[in-house]
Design an enzyme around this catalytic site. Structure first.
Site, mmCIF file in Angstrom:
data_model
loop_
_atom_site.group_PDB
_atom_site.id
_atom_site.type_symbol
_atom_site.label_atom_id
_atom_site.label_comp_id
_atom_site.label_asym_id
_atom_site.label_seq_id
_atom_site.Cartn_x
_atom_site.Cartn_y
_atom_site.Cartn_z
ATOM 1 N N HIS A 108 21.206 125.118 52.630
ATOM 2 C CA HIS A 108 21.062 125.404 54.056
ATOM 3 C C HIS A 108 20.810 124.150 54.875
ATOM 4 O O HIS A 108 20.372 124.231 56.016
ATOM 5 C CB HIS A 108 19.923 126.406 54.283
ATOM 6 C CG HIS A 108 20.191 127.750 53.695
ATOM 7 N ND1 HIS A 108 19.275 128.788 53.745
ATOM 8 C CD2 HIS A 108 21.268 128.252 53.037
ATOM 9 C CE1 HIS A 108 19.776 129.852 53.141
ATOM 10 N NE2 HIS A 108 20.980 129.555 52.700
ATOM 11 N N GLY A 109 21.035 122.971 54.297
ATOM 12 C CA GLY A 109 20.915 121.741 55.050
ATOM 13 C C GLY A 109 19.513 121.164 55.028
ATOM 14 O O GLY A 109 18.702 121.451 54.148
#
Length: 223
Positions: A108-109
């Protein structure tokens, strides 16, 4: 605090590693398929994590790679992180963090937050994310804060620079209405003793001095 640790090296591990240290270099550790978070750093100072390798399936829930909170002068460098959640998540109370040359994906970064859920949270000041690559991630660079926060805090002094996005669905997100639940009612605060003086206070987490420079990459295939 624990005794300062220098040059930690390890074989692959399978459970989350929680770190409370000062003045440490931690390098060459691999974490594979950890239950929940792989690394958690709390109340620590002057730490470098270098050449860390983290791996978990992209659909594995809550498997954050490195979570940092209430810590100062932390560096994460030259690392490869693939998870089912944030590659690196930054909680409240952090100051002077550097993330350099990190490859993220899947996951998710890199996320700041969520911030503002609890009343005793502290500011996040000073974050530099440079020369990182995101590949096949849900998000790239994200800041997320709760609406109607019970705490007045701020996220300030962030620089995101020289970032490559490869097939990233949401490259940049600033979400001041974050809530992972199905129903998120607004919170109201009394400013007087009678019901006539009720005011809704939203977005008490202030976001300022955020810079994005040279963020490049093709559009995601999903689009």
């Amino acid at each position: 605090m624990q005794t300062p640790t220098r040059g930690i090296h390890s074989s692959p591990i399978f459970l989350a590693l929680t770190i409370f240290v000062t003045n440490a270099t931690i390098s060459g550790i691999s974490s594979i398929n950890s239950k929940l978070f792989h690394f958690q750093i709390f109340e620590s100072r002057d730490i470098t994590l270098d050449s860390i390798r983290i791996s978990a399936p992209g659909d594995s829930p809550n498997t954050d790679g490195i979570h940092i909170a209430d810590s100062t002068n932390i560096q994460v460098t030259n690392s490869v992180i693939g998870t089912g959640d944030d590659c690196i998540s930054i909680g409240p109370g952090c100051t002077n963090l550097t993330i350099l040359n990190v490859a993220c994906g899947p996951g998710h970064g890199i996320s700041v937050g969520s911030l503002g859920k609890n009343a005793n949270e502290k500011d996040v000041n000073g974050l530099a994310v440079r020369k990182c690559t995101f590949t096949g991630t849900t998000n790239g660079l994200r800041i997320k804060t709760w609406p109607s926060s019970p705490a007045r805090l701020q996220a300030t002094g962030f620089l995101f620079e020289d970032i490559i996005m490869n097939n990233v669905y949401n490259p940049i997100i600033i979400d001041q209405n974050y809530c992972p639940y199905a129903n998120c009612p607004e919170t109201v605060y009394l400013i007087a003793t009678t019901a006539k003086h009720i005011i809704r206070v939203l977005n008490l987490v202030k976001i300022k001095d955020i810079k994005f420079r040279n963020i490049t990459g093709p559009l995601p295939l999903q689009l």
